[in-house]
Design a protein around this motif. Structure first.
Motif, PDB file in Angstrom:
ATOM      1  N   GLY A  80       0.814  -1.211   0.000  1.00  0.00           N
ATOM      2  CA  GLY A  80       0.000   0.000   0.000  1.00  0.00           C
ATOM      3  C   GLY A  80       0.846   1.258   0.000  1.00  0.00           C
ATOM      4  O   GLY A  80       0.395   2.311   0.441  1.00  0.00           O
ATOM      5  N   GLU A  81       2.077   1.168  -0.500  1.00  0.00           N
ATOM      6  CA  GLU A  81       3.008   2.291  -0.476  1.00  0.00           C
ATOM      7  C   GLU A  81       3.360   2.819  -1.863  1.00  0.00           C
ATOM      8  O   GLU A  81       4.321   3.581  -2.006  1.00  0.00           O
ATOM      9  CB  GLU A  81       4.298   1.872   0.240  1.00  0.00           C
ATOM     10  N   ALA A  82       2.599   2.442  -2.872  1.00  0.00           N
ATOM     11  CA  ALA A  82       2.890   2.909  -4.230  1.00  0.00           C
ATOM     12  C   ALA A  82       2.755   4.422  -4.287  1.00  0.00           C
ATOM     13  O   ALA A  82       1.790   4.983  -3.759  1.00  0.00           O
ATOM     14  CB  ALA A  82       1.948   2.257  -5.234  1.00  0.00           C
ATOM     15  N   PRO A  83       3.711   5.092  -4.924  1.00  0.00           N
ATOM     16  CA  PRO A  83       3.665   6.560  -4.990  1.00  0.00           C
ATOM     17  C   PRO A  83       2.713   7.090  -6.064  1.00  0.00           C
ATOM     18  O   PRO A  83       2.658   8.284  -6.301  1.00  0.00           O
ATOM     19  CB  PRO A  83       5.114   6.931  -5.312  1.00  0.00           C
ATOM     20  N   VAL A  84       1.990   6.177  -6.690  1.00  0.00           N
ATOM     21  CA  VAL A  84       1.048   6.531  -7.750  1.00  0.00           C
ATOM     22  C   VAL A  84      -0.288   5.852  -7.478  1.00  0.00           C
ATOM     23  O   VAL A  84      -0.376   4.925  -6.679  1.00  0.00           O
ATOM     24  CB  VAL A  84       1.584   6.100  -9.141  1.00  0.00           C
ATOM     25  N   ARG A  85      -1.326   6.324  -8.142  1.00  0.00           N
ATOM     26  CA  ARG A  85      -2.658   5.741  -7.957  1.00  0.00           C
ATOM     27  C   ARG A  85      -2.756   4.423  -8.718  1.00  0.00           C
ATOM     28  O   ARG A  85      -2.461   4.363  -9.922  1.00  0.00           O
ATOM     29  CB  ARG A  85      -3.725   6.708  -8.456  1.00  0.00           C
ATOM     30  N   VAL A  86      -3.159   3.386  -8.009  1.00  0.00           N
ATOM     31  CA  VAL A  86      -3.264   2.056  -8.591  1.00  0.00           C
ATOM     32  C   VAL A  86      -4.719   1.602  -8.538  1.00  0.00           C
ATOM     33  O   VAL A  86      -5.353   1.656  -7.486  1.00  0.00           O
ATOM     34  CB  VAL A  86      -2.366   1.041  -7.839  1.00  0.00           C
ATOM     35  N   LEU A  87      -5.228   1.173  -9.676  1.00  0.00           N
ATOM     36  CA  LEU A  87      -6.579   0.623  -9.763  1.00  0.00           C
ATOM     37  C   LEU A  87      -6.472  -0.896  -9.774  1.00  0.00           C
ATOM     38  O   LEU A  87      -5.552  -1.450 -10.372  1.00  0.00           O
ATOM     39  CB  LEU A  87      -7.267   1.096 -11.044  1.00  0.00           C
ATOM     40  N   ASP A  88      -7.415  -1.562  -9.135  1.00  0.00           N
ATOM     41  CA  ASP A  88      -7.387  -3.023  -9.086  1.00  0.00           C
ATOM     42  C   ASP A  88      -8.702  -3.567  -9.630  1.00  0.00           C
ATOM     43  O   ASP A  88      -9.710  -3.606  -8.935  1.00  0.00           O
ATOM     44  CB  ASP A  88      -7.161  -3.499  -7.659  1.00  0.00           C
ATOM     45  N   TYR A  89      -8.664  -3.919 -10.886  1.00  0.00           N
ATOM     46  CA  TYR A  89      -9.828  -4.520 -11.548  1.00  0.00           C
ATOM     47  C   TYR A  89      -9.459  -5.936 -11.971  1.00  0.00           C
ATOM     48  O   TYR A  89      -9.592  -6.308 -13.119  1.00  0.00           O
ATOM     49  CB  TYR A  89     -10.244  -3.706 -12.771  1.00  0.00           C
ATOM     50  N   GLY A  90      -8.964  -6.720 -11.034  1.00  0.00           N
ATOM     51  CA  GLY A  90      -8.422  -8.030 -11.351  1.00  0.00           C
ATOM     52  C   GLY A  90      -6.938  -7.879 -11.625  1.00  0.00           C
ATOM     53  O   GLY A  90      -6.111  -8.320 -10.856  1.00  0.00           O
ATOM     54  N   ALA A  91      -6.606  -7.195 -12.692  1.00  0.00           N
ATOM     55  CA  ALA A  91      -5.212  -6.836 -12.979  1.00  0.00           C
ATOM     56  C   ALA A  91      -4.998  -5.414 -12.474  1.00  0.00           C
ATOM     57  O   ALA A  91      -5.839  -4.547 -12.677  1.00  0.00           O
ATOM     58  CB  ALA A  91      -4.946  -6.917 -14.473  1.00  0.00           C
ATOM     59  N   LYS A  92      -3.913  -5.201 -11.800  1.00  0.00           N
ATOM     60  CA  LYS A  92      -3.641  -3.863 -11.277  1.00  0.00           C
ATOM     61  C   LYS A  92      -3.147  -2.952 -12.396  1.00  0.00           C
ATOM     62  O   LYS A  92      -2.366  -3.359 -13.246  1.00  0.00           O
ATOM     63  CB  LYS A  92      -2.616  -3.955 -10.159  1.00  0.00           C
ATOM     64  N   ARG A  93      -3.630  -1.701 -12.389  1.00  0.00           N
ATOM     65  CA  ARG A  93      -3.264  -0.708 -13.403  1.00  0.00           C
ATOM     66  C   ARG A  93      -2.899   0.595 -12.709  1.00  0.00           C
ATOM     67  O   ARG A  93      -3.523   0.978 -11.718  1.00  0.00           O
ATOM     68  CB  ARG A  93      -4.436  -0.448 -14.361  1.00  0.00           C
ATOM     69  N   VAL A  94      -1.909   1.277 -13.235  1.00  0.00           N
ATOM     70  CA  VAL A  94      -1.486   2.569 -12.695  1.00  0.00           C
ATOM     71  C   VAL A  94      -2.117   3.672 -13.524  1.00  0.00           C
ATOM     72  O   VAL A  94      -2.106   3.620 -14.757  1.00  0.00           O
ATOM     73  CB  VAL A  94       0.050   2.697 -12.722  1.00  0.00           C
ATOM     74  N   VAL A  95      -2.680   4.669 -12.858  1.00  0.00           N
ATOM     75  CA  VAL A  95      -3.271   5.811 -13.540  1.00  0.00           C
ATOM     76  C   VAL A  95      -2.126   6.683 -14.052  1.00  0.00           C
ATOM     77  O   VAL A  95      -1.310   7.179 -13.271  1.00  0.00           O
ATOM     78  CB  VAL A  95      -4.189   6.610 -12.584  1.00  0.00           C
ATOM     79  N   ALA A 129      -1.963   9.655 -15.275  1.00  0.00           N
ATOM     80  CA  ALA A 129      -1.940  11.043 -14.803  1.00  0.00           C
ATOM     81  C   ALA A 129      -1.221  11.147 -13.457  1.00  0.00           C
ATOM     82  O   ALA A 129      -0.480  12.103 -13.214  1.00  0.00           O
ATOM     83  CB  ALA A 129      -3.357  11.594 -14.696  1.00  0.00           C
ATOM     84  N   SER A 130      -1.400  10.158 -12.582  1.00  0.00           N
ATOM     85  CA  SER A 130      -0.712  10.205 -11.296  1.00  0.00           C
ATOM     86  C   SER A 130       0.784   9.965 -11.476  1.00  0.00           C
ATOM     87  O   SER A 130       1.608  10.538 -10.752  1.00  0.00           O
ATOM     88  CB  SER A 130      -1.314   9.198 -10.310  1.00  0.00           C
TER      89      SER A 130
END
Length: 68
Positions: A42-57, A59-60
């Protein structure tokens, strides 16, 4: 990894709205395993979406790179 292999900020700006963790790690100059560990803790410096596969936004990611 050679520094020349890193994408430029302009290249990152042209990426799709979200990217996989491997591509985000490349932009940050860290390993894929480091990126996965940050996300898991939970320490990623960017916004991460989790829709099964994790994706980084993207823009962040751009905001973080601009601030560096």
């Amino acid at each position: 990894m050679v520094v020349n292999d890193l994408p430029t900020l302009d290249e990152v700006r042209g990426w799709p709205a979200t990217v996989d963790l491997t591509r985000a790690a490349l932009a940050l100059g860290i390993s894929r395993s480091q990126m996965y560990a940050l996300v898991k803790r939970g320490e990623a410096p960017v916004r991460v979406l989790d829709y099964g596969a994790k994706r980084v936004v993207t823009a962040s990611l751009v905001r973080l790179l601009e601030a560096a």
